[in-house]
Each structure stands twice: as C-alpha cells, then as structure tokens.
Write a protein that holds these residues in place. Structure first.
Motif, PDB file in Angstrom:
ATOM      1  N   GLU A  75       3.770 137.175 -55.897  1.00 59.86           N
ATOM      2  CA  GLU A  75       2.726 136.155 -55.921  1.00 59.86           C
ATOM      3  C   GLU A  75       1.354 136.719 -56.283  1.00 59.86           C
ATOM      4  OE1 GLU A  75       3.054 134.614 -52.015  1.00 59.86           O
ATOM      5  OE2 GLU A  75       2.079 136.323 -51.075  1.00 59.86           O
ATOM      6  N   ALA A  79      -2.939 135.719 -59.183  1.00 63.26           N
ATOM      7  CA  ALA A  79      -4.385 135.914 -59.242  1.00 63.26           C
ATOM      8  C   ALA A  79      -4.753 136.858 -60.379  1.00 63.26           C
ATOM      9  CB  ALA A  79      -4.887 136.459 -57.906  1.00 63.26           C
ATOM     10  N   PHE A 113      -4.158 122.612 -56.894  1.00 64.97           N
ATOM     11  CA  PHE A 113      -5.413 122.887 -57.606  1.00 64.97           C
ATOM     12  C   PHE A 113      -5.153 123.446 -58.993  1.00 64.97           C
ATOM     13  CE2 PHE A 113      -5.775 123.517 -53.072  1.00 64.97           C
ATOM     14  CZ  PHE A 113      -6.540 122.415 -52.785  1.00 64.97           C
ATOM     15  N   GLU A 142      -5.724 117.703 -47.366  1.00 67.30           N
ATOM     16  CA  GLU A 142      -5.712 118.712 -46.308  1.00 67.30           C
ATOM     17  C   GLU A 142      -4.351 118.797 -45.655  1.00 67.30           C
ATOM     18  OE1 GLU A 142      -8.558 118.444 -43.247  1.00 67.30           O
ATOM     19  OE2 GLU A 142     -10.219 118.069 -44.635  1.00 67.30           O
ATOM     20  N   VAL A 145      -1.704 120.461 -48.101  1.00 68.44           N
ATOM     21  CA  VAL A 145      -1.738 121.911 -48.240  1.00 68.44           C
ATOM     22  C   VAL A 145      -1.751 122.593 -46.876  1.00 68.44           C
ATOM     23  CG1 VAL A 145      -2.910 121.871 -50.456  1.00 68.44           C
ATOM     24  CG2 VAL A 145      -4.264 122.079 -48.393  1.00 68.44           C
ATOM     25  N   ASP A 203       3.442 121.935 -50.968  1.00 66.96           N
ATOM     26  CA  ASP A 203       2.506 122.983 -51.320  1.00 66.96           C
ATOM     27  C   ASP A 203       3.268 124.307 -51.410  1.00 66.96           C
ATOM     28  OD1 ASP A 203      -0.294 123.829 -51.713  1.00 66.96           O
ATOM     29  OD2 ASP A 203       0.168 125.080 -49.983  1.00 66.96           O
ATOM     30  N   SER A 205       2.642 127.058 -50.105  1.00 65.90           N
ATOM     31  CA  SER A 205       2.766 127.710 -48.796  1.00 65.90           C
ATOM     32  C   SER A 205       3.936 127.123 -48.011  1.00 65.90           C
ATOM     33  CB  SER A 205       1.459 127.549 -48.020  1.00 65.90           C
ATOM     34  OG  SER A 205       1.151 126.186 -47.852  1.00 65.90           O
ATOM     35  N   GLN A 208       7.240 128.276 -49.571  1.00 64.96           N
ATOM     36  CA  GLN A 208       7.606 129.664 -49.238  1.00 64.96           C
ATOM     37  C   GLN A 208       8.115 129.756 -47.802  1.00 64.96           C
ATOM     38  OE1 GLN A 208       4.207 132.163 -50.036  1.00 64.96           O
ATOM     39  NE2 GLN A 208       5.024 132.710 -52.044  1.00 64.96           N
ATOM     40  N   GLU A 209       7.462 129.042 -46.904  1.00 62.92           N
ATOM     41  CA  GLU A 209       7.874 129.131 -45.501  1.00 62.92           C
ATOM     42  C   GLU A 209       9.211 128.429 -45.278  1.00 62.92           C
ATOM     43  OE1 GLU A 209       3.247 129.312 -43.996  1.00 62.92           O
ATOM     44  OE2 GLU A 209       4.426 127.489 -43.701  1.00 62.92           O
ATOM     45  N   LEU A 214       8.763 134.203 -48.975  1.00 61.00           N
ATOM     46  CA  LEU A 214       7.410 134.733 -48.786  1.00 61.00           C
ATOM     47  C   LEU A 214       7.147 135.859 -49.776  1.00 61.00           C
ATOM     48  CD1 LEU A 214       7.175 134.777 -44.902  1.00 61.00           C
ATOM     49  CD2 LEU A 214       6.168 133.148 -46.510  1.00 61.00           C
TER      50      LEU A 214
ATOM     51  N   LEU B 122     -10.077 123.637 -43.637  1.00 60.49           N
ATOM     52  CA  LEU B 122      -9.006 122.702 -43.297  1.00 60.49           C
ATOM     53  C   LEU B 122      -8.842 122.568 -41.789  1.00 60.49           C
ATOM     54  CD1 LEU B 122      -6.273 123.114 -45.965  1.00 60.49           C
ATOM     55  CD2 LEU B 122      -8.235 121.619 -45.871  1.00 60.49           C
ATOM     56  N   ARG B 129       0.702 130.279 -39.867  1.00 57.71           N
ATOM     57  CA  ARG B 129       1.347 130.187 -41.172  1.00 57.71           C
ATOM     58  C   ARG B 129       1.714 131.588 -41.633  1.00 57.71           C
ATOM     59  NH1 ARG B 129       0.287 125.364 -43.919  1.00 57.71           N
ATOM     60  NH2 ARG B 129       2.097 126.087 -45.107  1.00 57.71           N
ATOM     61  N   SER B 130       2.894 131.692 -42.205  1.00 59.58           N
ATOM     62  CA  SER B 130       3.304 133.017 -42.649  1.00 59.58           C
ATOM     63  C   SER B 130       3.098 133.209 -44.150  1.00 59.58           C
ATOM     64  CB  SER B 130       4.764 133.264 -42.285  1.00 59.58           C
ATOM     65  OG  SER B 130       5.541 132.137 -42.613  1.00 59.58           O
ATOM     66  N   SER B 131       2.942 132.130 -44.890  1.00 60.44           N
ATOM     67  CA  SER B 131       2.784 132.264 -46.332  1.00 60.44           C
ATOM     68  C   SER B 131       1.378 132.736 -46.664  1.00 60.44           C
ATOM     69  CB  SER B 131       3.041 130.929 -47.012  1.00 60.44           C
ATOM     70  OG  SER B 131       2.656 130.987 -48.363  1.00 60.44           O
ATOM     71  N   ALA B 132       1.316 133.600 -47.668  1.00 57.84           N
ATOM     72  CA  ALA B 132      -0.001 134.072 -48.112  1.00 57.84           C
ATOM     73  C   ALA B 132      -0.770 132.966 -48.815  1.00 57.84           C
ATOM     74  CB  ALA B 132       0.166 135.262 -49.050  1.00 57.84           C
ATOM     75  N   TRP B 133      -0.097 131.873 -49.147  1.00 56.21           N
ATOM     76  CA  TRP B 133      -0.759 130.752 -49.814  1.00 56.21           C
ATOM     77  C   TRP B 133      -1.387 129.789 -48.811  1.00 56.21           C
ATOM     78  CZ3 TRP B 133      -0.815 130.075 -55.218  1.00 56.21           C
ATOM     79  CH2 TRP B 133      -0.051 131.006 -55.936  1.00 56.21           C
ATOM     80  N   ALA B 134      -1.125 130.007 -47.529  1.00 57.51           N
ATOM     81  CA  ALA B 134      -1.662 129.102 -46.520  1.00 57.51           C
ATOM     82  C   ALA B 134      -3.182 129.055 -46.643  1.00 57.51           C
ATOM     83  CB  ALA B 134      -1.257 129.580 -45.136  1.00 57.51           C
ATOM     84  N   VAL B 135      -3.717 127.852 -46.471  1.00 59.72           N
ATOM     85  CA  VAL B 135      -5.122 127.624 -46.794  1.00 59.72           C
ATOM     86  C   VAL B 135      -5.970 127.584 -45.536  1.00 59.72           C
ATOM     87  CG1 VAL B 135      -6.726 126.026 -47.879  1.00 59.72           C
ATOM     88  CG2 VAL B 135      -4.422 126.273 -48.777  1.00 59.72           C
ATOM     89  N   LEU B 138     -10.794 125.296 -48.855  1.00 62.42           N
ATOM     90  CA  LEU B 138     -10.687 124.993 -50.278  1.00 62.42           C
ATOM     91  C   LEU B 138     -12.050 125.212 -50.912  1.00 62.42           C
ATOM     92  CD1 LEU B 138      -8.720 121.635 -50.001  1.00 62.42           C
ATOM     93  CD2 LEU B 138      -7.823 123.937 -50.388  1.00 62.42           C
ATOM     94  N   ARG B 161      -7.797 127.511 -53.753  1.00 64.56           N
ATOM     95  CA  ARG B 161      -7.684 127.730 -52.321  1.00 64.56           C
ATOM     96  C   ARG B 161      -8.178 129.143 -52.016  1.00 64.56           C
ATOM     97  NH1 ARG B 161      -1.917 126.720 -50.877  1.00 64.56           N
ATOM     98  NH2 ARG B 161      -1.834 125.216 -52.537  1.00 64.56           N
ATOM     99  N   LEU B 164      -4.817 134.456 -51.288  1.00 62.30           N
ATOM    100  CA  LEU B 164      -4.609 135.491 -52.297  1.00 62.30           C
ATOM    101  C   LEU B 164      -5.907 135.902 -52.974  1.00 62.30           C
ATOM    102  CD1 LEU B 164      -1.548 133.767 -53.959  1.00 62.30           C
ATOM    103  CD2 LEU B 164      -1.426 135.857 -52.633  1.00 62.30           C
ATOM    104  N   LEU B 166      -8.098 134.208 -54.194  1.00 58.45           N
ATOM    105  CA  LEU B 166      -8.444 133.402 -55.361  1.00 58.45           C
ATOM    106  C   LEU B 166      -9.880 132.928 -55.265  1.00 58.45           C
ATOM    107  CD1 LEU B 166      -5.185 131.309 -55.636  1.00 58.45           C
ATOM    108  CD2 LEU B 166      -5.967 133.078 -57.215  1.00 58.45           C
TER     109      LEU B 166
END
Lengths: 852, 417
Positions: A75, A79, A113, A142, A145, A203, A205, A208-209, A214, B122, B129-135, B138, B161, B164, B166
């Motif tokens: 992932e 970026a 986004f 909100e 995501v 989303d 996230s 992945q979860e 992940l 948020l 949250r375990s995902s690196a994309w968790a926000v 924003l 978001r 990562l 970003l």
C-alpha cells in the motif's frame, strides 16, 4: 385529382377484398423487422450494458499496477506513485466476491477521495443526503470511511436483501464470514446500475480489515499523462519486482472483441430474416399487380397516368412498410427482452461473473428509425419491380386478357441470370483478399439471394419432371399441380430462404458445438478437477504450495497436474502464457493440434519450442516454424513455434510453454487449477469425498471431469439459445409463404377452377390438386433450401467464424435437421393450404364463371 | 474454461461508441458538478470553505470545553504558544490554514494567490483500527492564482485522508501538507512558512516571513460566532507576511515579492442554519494598519449579530469591534453576475468605522476570481485580490488585501435542507 381518387378507391376496395393477403404481407415484414430489432436491442442491452459495466468498474484509468504473482501491491506504493511526474491520478482497487443470502456480490474497496478521478462512485452522496431522514452527507462520508464494516450499497439491492440502514449482516467470502453494515444506499441511472447492481462499496480501510489484507491492495489504478511514455517510465522505475504496469483496457478489449464478433453475427442473422421478408412482399405485390391488371387497365383508360399508377402502388408498399414496421419494432422489443434474458444472462455470468442483471431493453428513437427504415426498405425492395410492371401494363392488352398473367413463370430466365450474377458477386466477396467479416457475411447473404433467384428454374424443372408421373397417378389434378408449380416461384423463394437460413444456423452451431465437445474431451482429461473455493468469485484465487503438497501426498492420488498461467503483453495484445505439462498434453490429452504431427511437435517442444493457440496464430500471422518473441522478467525470449493448438476458451490467445521452461522464465506462479488422476480401483466419488472432508476441504472445490464438461456445455447452449428463436422464425415464415402462395394461386385461377368444376372435376379433386401443389412447393423449397443452406453454412463455418472469432470449426453436417426441415416445410404447406383449399372447394361454380 | 474465468477480470477500457454514451456523458457531467459537492459539503460547510462563519455550536448543544465524544469545543481561555499552535489541533473537529496575498513580479506584473488547507477530524468512537488507511482527519486544499494584469483566474483542489502520510499536519510546528502541496516552517522564523504548491496551470514556491507577531481575534483568540458557549473558534492571524519567491504560470517562471496574510482557525462547531453565507476581508493598509472584518449574512441579506473584526494599529494595538455598534458598517455596492455560476456577488464594498474615522472603499482587482464548482469545490465562492482606498483619521490611505464572498451562487448548502 379525380383520377387519383379513383385509383385510391380501387386500391382500398382491392385490399378490403384481400385482407388475408394484406395480413400475410404485414406479418412477413413485421417478423423480419422484429428479428432485426430484437437482435439489435438484445446486443445493445446486454453487450453494451456489459461494456458499460466493465467500464464503470474500471473507470477512466489509463493504466493499472498489478502483481502477477497475485500477492497484492504494497500500500505504501500508492503514496509514492501519487507524487510522480506525469501521474495525474491514482486510486487503490480491491475486490472480493462474497455471498449474501444466496446472491453473489462484489465488494469493492475504494478510497472515495482518490477514486473521484476514476469511477463515478460519487453517487455515494446521491442518497447519502437523503432529505427524508435529514442525514448529512458529511456525517455519512465520515461513517463510510470511519466505521469499521461500513458499506454503501444500491438501494434496490438493499430492498431485495431486506437490509436496512445501520443493520448488521454477515457476508461470506473465501476468507470466512465478514460482519458488515450499511451506512448509505445509493441509486444510479440504468447504465451504472448494471455495473454496480450487485456491488457493496467499502472504504479501503474497512476492506483491508474485513478481508485481512492489511498492508496490501489488489491493484493501483492510474491516469497517466499522455506524454510519450515518460510517465510510464517514471512509474516503472519505482515498481519493485514483480509488480507490473499494464495499460488499462486489455481485459475488456478481449471481451469487446468477442462480443463485437458475436454481435456482428447476430445482426447478420437479423438481416437474413429481412431478406425472407423481401421475398414475401415481392410475392404479394407481384401477385396483386397481376391480379389487378384489368383494374389497372381500366384506370389507365379513364385517364390515370403511368406515374400515378406507379405512385399508388409504391404508396401501398410504403403503407405496408409503415404498419409492418411499427408492428415489427414492438414485436422486436418483446423478443429482444426474451433474448436478453438468455444471451445477456450468459454474458453476465460468464464474463462479468455476477448474477445476471436485467439489462434495459428500451426502444429509443434510433431503434424506431432503424426498424422503420428497414421496413420501408424491405417493402420498397419487394414492391418496386411489381409496381413498375403494374404501371407498364398496356391498357388495351390487359383488358383483352381474361385470365391474369404470371410474371414469375415466364421470367425464370431473368431470375436465373440475376441469380448467377449474384452468386458471382458472392464468391468475389468471400474470396476477396483480407479478413473482412462484413464482406464474408455479405457474400453469405448473396448466396441466399442467388438460391432464391434459382427457385423459378428449379420449380420449372420440378414441375416438368413431375407432370408425367403425377398425371399418370392422379390424372388432371396431378398434372395441374405440377404445371402450376412455376407460378409459386416467389413464395417458394421465401420459404427456401427461411429454410436455408435455419439450416445454415443449425449446421454452424452444431459444428461449433461438436468441435467444442471434442475439444473439451481432449482438454478435460484429468479425473478430478480442483479449484480454490473462491475461484468462481476471485479471478486471482490460487492454491498455496502447502495445499498442493498436501493434495499430492493423499494416498489415492496417482498423479497431479498443476495449471499455472499469467498474462503477458505481446505487442498490443495481452495473451495468456500457460505452463504445460508436456507429457500430459501429448500422452493423455488427445492433441488438439491443427495440422502438425504431434510426435514432431513434442520433440520440438521438448527441445525448447512453444505452441500457440489458433486465435493467436491467426491474429499475429504465426505459423509453425516461426519465431515468437515472448517478454519475460528476464528480457525478451525468442522461441520457435512448434505447433498451433485449438482452443476455444481464450479470445486473446495463448502461448503454451513447457512447465519447466515456464518456471525458469516466470518463476513459480501458484496454480489456479489442479487436475488429479486417482489410483486404479479407487472410486471417483470416494476420492472426491475424501478431499472434501480433508484439511483443505473448505478451501477447495472438487469437480469430476464429467461435471466440468457439462457446465461448459450448458454455458455454450445458453449462449446459442437464440438459434431456437430463428428456427421458430423459419417455421413461421414457411407457414406464411405457403398460405400466401396458395392463396395467390387460388385467386389467380379462380375462373379456371370454376371451369374445371363445371366440366365435372369434383371439389375433392380440386382440393387434392392444391394440396399437392403445396407439397411440391414445400419439397422444392426444401431441396433448394438444403443446397443453399449447406453453402451458407460452409461459408459461416469456414470463412465467417475463423475471421470473426479466430476459431476453426470442424464441419458438422447436422444430419438430423434435413428431414426435420422438410417435415417442417411439408407441415407448414399442409397447414397453410387448408384455408385456400377450403375456399377453392366452396367456390360457387356459376358465380366464378360468370364473374367476368 | 479457466481462461474464461480469467476474462472476468474487469480491466479498464473504452468500449466502442454506443447510443447511451451521450446520456451517460450528460449524467457524468451533472454528477461531476453536483455530487462531489455533496460528498465534500460536509467537509467544507461544516468548517472548511469559510474562515469565520461556520462555528455555530453543533446541533446547538455546546459542551463545556471538555471533550464531547473525543471532540473539544472552543470555550474558555487558552495558553497560546508558537510555533506549536501553528500546527494542528486534532481534538477539534475543524481546522484550516489560509494563506492569501498580493504579489508583484520582477517585470511589474501583479498577482493574487490563495493557498488553503482544511482539516476535518472524524473522531469515530474508540474502535481501534488496524488498517493503515484508517482515517483520523480528512484534508482538502484549494489553491488559486489571480493574474491581475491579464484578468485571468486559475484554481485547483485536492483532497486526501491523513493515512499513509498522504496528508497531514504537524502537532508542534507550522507544517501542513496534502500530497505534493505543502507548507513547511522556516528555520529562522518561528512564524514563517514556505509554501510549495505545483498545480497543473501554475506553481508557487514562496517564503513568507512574519513582519508582525500573531494577532489573536476575539477574546484572547476565542472568536465568538453565536450566543451559546462553544459557538466559537480559536482564531488568530499573521496579518503581515513578507513574501519572496517564485511563481510559474503556464511554463514560464518569474521572481515575485509582496505581502500575504495567514489565518489559522480551529473549533468544533457548524454553520448556523439561519445564515446564508459570509463576507470576509483581510486588508493591509499603507499606513501600517491591518484590518480583518467579516459579516455573517442572514438570509434576508442583513448582517447577523457576531459580525465584526479586529483592527491592528501600526503600533501593535489590536482592537476588536462589532459591526452595528457605534455606526460601524460594512455595506455592499456594485453587483456582478458570474457567467460561470450565475451567482450575483457584491464586488465593491464600503467600510465605515467611525470610531477610528476610517472610511474605505474596497474594489476587486478584477471580477472573475470565482472558484467554480468541481471536484473538491462543492459550491462556487468568490475569493480574490482586492484594492482598497479611503481615509483614516483624515489622511488618505491605500492598500491591498483579500476578500471572500460565499453563499451567493446557488444554495450554500442544498444537501442539508
């Protein structure tokens, strides 16, 4: 003006007295137009909906970063890519198949986004801001995501599954159960609804979860600046191996090529159907012209000009065209709906891998315009010559002739000449150098036309040949039937074209099917086939090395073949490179090679040569002995081609590499299917049960080879279900043709029949003679139909199909269909002659003779 | 058969032309214009997109300063510390950094610029949250350039978001970024910042040095926007920033210098439903005074209570004032209709502050400085360079500045009604 009114009045009076004839004409046009419109709608509805669907899912990406080893893309690369020059937009792409209440659904993991630049997922808000519950868009975004397990789904799907906002539900994927809940419903216009109808959006996230991916994403979609590859190079420079940058559209291209060919073939069938209608109309118009010769003569005598007569007759045709066209379009819409449910459903299941969606079959202005244009064209084409003939009738001569004349019988020489010319053009078109599918199809339809134009001669010969034996057997009734035969030229032509069409399609499909069955038998040789449980849902599913080792170690397994492959860009074409178990291919499978000695091919393959599929060979003009340059991670590999392999599953082409060579060049790609042979004496069902109850039972789907073949064939049969419809059309046309021919003949000979009855011929004899005419006509049509149909099917099998699909088929003569078509024609003839015979036998003898 | 399975992969690609393409295109255009707005309206309207107006207490229920569900309200007093407070304040739902200014190129060409970062927390409960994309937050950014001499306006936006890396902002330094667009602290100036943004049409690489210390608005930086506690934001400005740097426009670069204004505001409130929009001004006058004032506009066009501003005298004295008090007024003059959005904007203004004998007229550098709606810009608004002329204590003054006008084109908030 008065002259015009007189013409109009006689026309109205004539058609009021010949309602059946008018109705038959209308039906002819309507059927032809309907088939064309139905095919048009079905292909637009299903194929376009499908294409739109694929596009909507893929979005506007120009490129995609994928992992050929199917481990996913790290992932963090997302970026990195976003900052590169020339990278206009990037978006993560993740997809899983889940089952929910018995339905197959796709879960898409998106970043709302970055996704804005790609897919139209902005509808998230369309209902998110639903004023009714006062929910705010910002808050919904909100939640989408921010909440673990949050999904957005189409409102229709939610209603169907009974999912309420906020309600939790469990979907099942190959990774196990996933607890999700809906935070938003959305609605889409029809084009998008098809693509997203069975889709849950999450989303990244949440995705992945939920699916335990992940750190990785399935692929990254990119929009790169059109800058001569500079952006591509900058992306490639940062991709760690084995990741790969692919131009988007390769996947849908494969499908698009396939559906284009499919569509073109279907449309050609639709046009053939119209050809049948042209003959029907010609027949009706010619007959009405002849029948009205006296009326026309009278009209000319009282001052109607030739131009007026011509206009009036053409006006009639246009009116027929209008009414028939409207009926045809409406009928076509109905037929199209049925076809979409068959063909369209197949497309969806086979290609998009979702539950079929009711594609929208809607009539738009374009369809109406096309339908009406065709119908006017058909009506005019059929009526033009008769109208000119009608206008040319010399008044005095026509008044003098008591009994109507029949053009068809006398003009057989002209028809023969035209038929020969048409055949010449057809041969030129088919033989024209190049690979034009359209030219081949045009040639094929001209063959049908030629066959039709040969009909008068054929009937003349048949009539002359049969006159003696029939006269001997049945007396004057038999002789009369035989002699009258040439008069039914045009109706017979219509019947003949319908029969030829049905036969050609039957032969083509049977050829295709028998080739396919043969091929399946050759290819599907292992006793049991194993695929990962999520293979039907996830195109990237594969076995782990541990699974393979465990399966191999099972006591009842005699041998095991792993099937690995990957997609490789060969020039502009994305082909499938398959790792081949050489010994299995050459020893167990039955060598579906085209024209190469298998033993020779095997020696060459073992010496480092490759084999290519027929589609690829045809597309790239490859022949055995040529050198194929194949891109590999280690650079281009140049390998000689040993043989061309028949294959009907992969429209973009296959390169077969010996397994050892494949592993050396591409690394150890995990297999996506495993073929198993069991020890002698072990029952297949027992083996299957043992695997299913073993440690990998939940992750593996086991199919006996018979089942696999059956599934493949059922898909095939559903795809070609449309041909049944065309057979039904042929029957309907046959019926109409016979009714219209015999009615015409009856009308024409009304007075003659009166005389015959007056001099003592019984009503029974008259009926018998007419029935005999019908039978002879059907027989003639069937005879000519067989010949024409065989020529057409040979062209379809040997020319059109290879050009359209790149497949060579083995000709299957469809032996059962000849008798069936003859029976169909005879049945229609007898059924169709019932009404004319009834009328003929109830004629009032005196009234008929006195009439003129 | 497996190969057939493979073809289920849905790659990109454009199928051949079809009849429904036109309809699809129309729909796409529509959605392109309208729906990103919906998606982002929450982000913008509940905070971003305006600098002063939207901090009415959320749901009318202001909590006492302490966190409510992890969200802090702007109440009480605050110990300001810089450069820490230039960074982000994640306990507040909304936060933005606004950089606007007037520039002059070496060749004498004049430009206006806007660089804005919006952050929205948020605060979704405590679910780990375990995902690196968790926000957590924003981010949205708008950048704009006004080419004053040629009367051309360019604007772009981005959003992401804060996963990562970003997008994000430091918690202790003047650092904010959204993908390649970034504001980074200057080593030799605790308030200074370097702005580096490269868009498709233009790029800015500017160093902004604070000529004056931060100016706290309201009561010790607590800028009250409504009657209830918490209907407020923490708000300060760097009113006079000296700008040097480079500007590139359509491939050509030039050195520029000028004056900029920075606003930093954070809070947890939302736009009051009775408000139609706001009119905001940041003006730098030739006598050394700096003036910030805004008008919260009600639906009938009148100025709502809590409209006001801050005057910073050349000697550093800051005075807060309310519009309406003692004849202080801000009145629109000439109107202009935007051909792009159809909105009517009052582009000339009269400012009367009798308390300081200030009488100023504000004119736009040119009319078409409107950020039109598109992805990332949910509703059109006018934000652009202005010039100002008038008298201050009897003496003639001139100046430049920036003006923001919202709620004139369409409904500010169609999805909320």
């Amino acid at each position: 003006m008065r002259g015009g009114l007189a013409v109009l009045r006689t026309q109205i009076r004539y058609w009021r007295r010949h309602r059946l004839q008018a109705l038959l004409c209308l039906l002819g046009i309507a059927l032809g137009v309907a088939v064309y419109v139905a095919i048009q709608l079905a292909t637009e509805g299903a194929v376009e909906a499908f294409a739109e669907g694929a596009e909507a899912l893929a979005g506007r990406a120009t490129h995609r970063v994928v992992d050929p080893a199917r481990q996913g893309v790290p992932e963090t690369l997302f970026a990195t890519l976003r900052g590169l020059p020339g990278v206009c937009a990037t978006a993560p792409f993740m997809r899983r198949r889940v089952r929910l209440q018995g339905r197959n659904l796709t879960v898409l993991g998106i970043d709302p986004f970055s996704d804005l630049a790609f897919r139209d997922v902005r509808y998230l808000a369309a209902q998110a801001g639903s004023p009714a519950d006062g929910t705010r868009v910002g808050a919904l975004l909100e939640r989408f995501v921010g909440e673990p397990g949050a999904v957005a789904m189409p409102a229709a799907l939610a209603a169907e599954l009974g999912v309420a906002l906020g309600q939790s539900f469990t979907a099942h994927s190959a990774d196990g159960p996933a607890l999700l809940h809906a935070v938003a419903f959305f609605e889409l216009p029809p084009q998008r609804a098809v693509a997203f109808a069975a889709t849950l959006l999450t989303d990244v996230s949440t995705f992945q979860e939920t699916f335990d991916t992940l750190g990785r994403i399935e692929a990254i979609d990119l929009i790169l600046a059109p800058d001569d590859g500079a952006a591509e190079r900058s992306v490639q420079a940062v991709l760690p191996p084995p990741l790969r940058l692919e131009a988007a559209g390769r996947n849908t291209e494969r499908v698009a090529t396939m559906s284009r060919a499919f569509r073109l073939n279907l449309q050609a069938l639709g046009l053939f159907a119209l050809l049948v209608a042209v003959f029907l109309i010609f027949n009706a118009a010619m007959f009405s012209t002849v029948q009205r010769a006296n009326q026309t003569a009278v009209l000319r005598c009282i001052g109607a000009t030739r131009g007026r007569i011509l206009r009036a007759l053409l006006g009639e045709a246009l009116l027929l065209g209008l009414v028939g066209g409207v009926l045809g379009v409406l009928l076509g819409r109905w037929l199209g709906g049925m076809m979409v449910r068959n063909t369209g459903a197949t497309l969806f299941e086979v290609i998009l891998n979702t539950d079929p969606v009711q594609a929208d079959v809607a009539l738009d202005a374009g369809t109406w315009a096309a339908g009406l244009t065709l119908s006017f064209g058909t009506a005019l084409a059929g009526a033009l010559w008769p109208a000119i003939a009608g206008a040319r009738i010399p008044p005095v001569a026509a008044l003098r002739v008591a009994i109507g004349r029949n053009g068809g019988a006398r003009r057989w020489r002209w028809a023969l000449a035209a038929g020969l010319a048409s055949l010449g053009v057809a041969l030129a078109l088919v033989g024209w150098p190049g690979d034009s599918v359209v030219a081949a199809l045009a040639g094929t339809s001209l063959v049908a036309l030629s066959g039709a134009l040969f009909c008068p001669l054929m009937l003349l010969l048949l009539g002359r040949t049969m006159a003696l034996p029939l006269g001997w057997a049945l007396g004057p009734a038999g002789r009369m039937a035989a002699r009258n035969l040439p008069r039914a030229g045009m109706s017979t032509a219509a019947l003949m074209v319908a029969l030829a069409l049905a036969l050609a399609i039957e032969v083509t499909v049977r050829s295709f099917r028998s080739t396919f069955v043969l091929w399946l038998g050759q290819v599907v040789q292992a006793q049991l086939y194993l695929s990962p449980a999520d293979a039907a849902d996830d195109p990237q599913a594969h076995f782990t090395p541990q699974q393979v080792a465990r399966l191999r170690a099972l006591p009842f397994v005699k041998s095991l073949a792993e099937l690995s492959s990957r997609r490789v860009l060969l020039g502009e074409r994305e082909v499938l490179v398959i790792a081949l178990h050489t010994e299995i291919f050459f020893e167990i499978q039955d060598l579906p090679l085209t024209g190469t000695d298998p033993a020779v091919a095997r020696r060459q393959v073992e010496a480092g040569a490759v084999m290519v599929s027929e589609v690829l060979a045809r597309a790239l003009y490859l022949r055995p002995g040529d050198i194929l340059a194949l891109p590999t991670p280690g650079g281009m590999q140049r390998m000689p081609i040993a043989a061309v392999v028949r294959n009907y599953s992969e429209p973009s082409g296959i390169v077969y590499l010996p397994r050892e060579r494949y592993l050396a060049l591409y690394g150890n790609d995990p297999p996506w299917r495993i073929g198993l042979w069991v020890q002698p004496g072990i029952d297949l069902a027992t083996a299957q049960a043992a695997i299913e109850s073993g440690p990998d039972g939940a992750a593996v789907v086991v199919q006996p080879n018979a089942l696999l073949r059956e599934e493949a064939l059922s898909v095939f049969d559903r795809t070609f279900a449309i041909t049944d419809m065309l057979a039904a059309l042929a029957a309907a046309v046959a019926f109409i043709a016979v009714v219209s021919a015999l009615t015409s003949l009856l009308e024409e000979r009304m007075r003659l029949l009166g005389y015959l009855r007056a001099i003592g011929m019984s009503a029974r004899r008259v009926g018998c003679s007419m029935a005999l005419e019908g039978v002879l006509m059907a027989f003639g049509a069937a005879l000519m139909g067989w010949i024409t149909g065989l020529v057409m099917s040979a062209l379809l099998v040997y020319v059109v199909n290879p050009r359209a699909f790149g497949w060579s088929l083995q000709f299957h003569p469809a032996e059962g269909s000849y008798g069936r078509l003859l029976l169909l024609a005879l049945g229609a003839a007898l059924l169709g002659s019932w009404y004319p015979i009834r009328r003929a036998t109830r004629l009032s003898v005196t009234a008929t003779i006195r009439e003129e | 058969m497996r190969a057939r399975d493979r073809s289920k992969d849905c790659g990109g690609g454009v199928p051949g032309p079809c009849a429904c393409r036109t309809a699809a295109h129309a729909w796409r255009t529509l959605i392109h214009l309208a729906l990103p707005g919906a998606l982002l309206a929450g982000l913008l309207l509940t905070g971003a997109g305006n600098r002063t107006a939207s901090l009415a207490a959320e749901g009318g229920a202001a909590k006492s300063g302490a966190a409510a569900g992890g969200v802090q309200q702007a109440v009480g007093t605050r110990e300001w510390a810089f450069p820490r407070d230039h960074g982000q304040h994640p306990a507040y739902r909304l936060e933005w950094w606004y950089y606007t200014g007037n520039l002059r190129g070496a060749d004498g060409r004049r430009f206006g610029f806007q660089v804005t970062f919006f952050r929205r927390s948020l605060h979704r409960g405590a679910a780990p949250r375990s995902s690196a994309w968790a926000v957590e937050s924003l981010y949205l950014a708008h950048i704009a350039l006004s080419d004053i001499g040629r009367r051309r306006f360019f604007h772009e936006s981005r959003m992401a978001r804060d996963s990562l890396e970003l997008a994000g902002a430091a918690r202790d330094a003047h650092r904010v970024w959204l993908e390649p667009w970034r504001a980074t602290p200057l080593a030799d100036d605790p308030h200074g910042v370097a702005l580096d943004v490269d868009g498709e049409a233009f790029g800015l690489h500017l160093r902004l040095r604070a000529l004056r210390p931060p100016l706290l608005h309201g009561q010790g930086g607590l800028d009250q926007k409504g009657p209830a506690p918490g209907q407020a934001s923490w708000y300060y400005s760097l009113p006079r920033l000296e700008v040097t740097g480079r500007l590139s426009l359509e491939g050509a670069g030039s050195a520029v210098e000028g004056l900029a204004w920075m606003d930093h505001e954070f809070g947890s409130g939302q736009l009051g439903a009775e408000l139609a929009g706001w009119d905001w001004f940041a003006l730098q006058l030739s006598d050394g005074s700096d003036l910030m004032l805004y008008r919260l506009r009600r639906r009938d066009g009148s100025a709502g209570p809590f409209s006001g501003g801050t005057l910073l005298a050349p000697d550093g004295t800051a005075t807060r004032f309310a519009l309406g008090d003692a004849g202080q007024s801000l009145l629109p003059g000439d109107w202009w209709r935007s051909p792009a959005s159809g909105g009517r904007y009052p582009l000339t203004w009269q400012i009367d502050l009798p308390r300081w004998a200030i009488r100023l007229s504000v004119r736009p550098a040119f009319e078409t400085q409107e950020l039109t709606a598109g992805p990332g810009v949910p509703f059109p608004y006018w934000e652009g360079a202005v010039t100002v002329e008038g008298t201050l204590r009897g003496a003639a003054v001139k100046g430049t500045g920036y003006m923001e006008l919202t709620g004139y084109a369409g409904t500010l908030n169609p999805f909320f009604e």
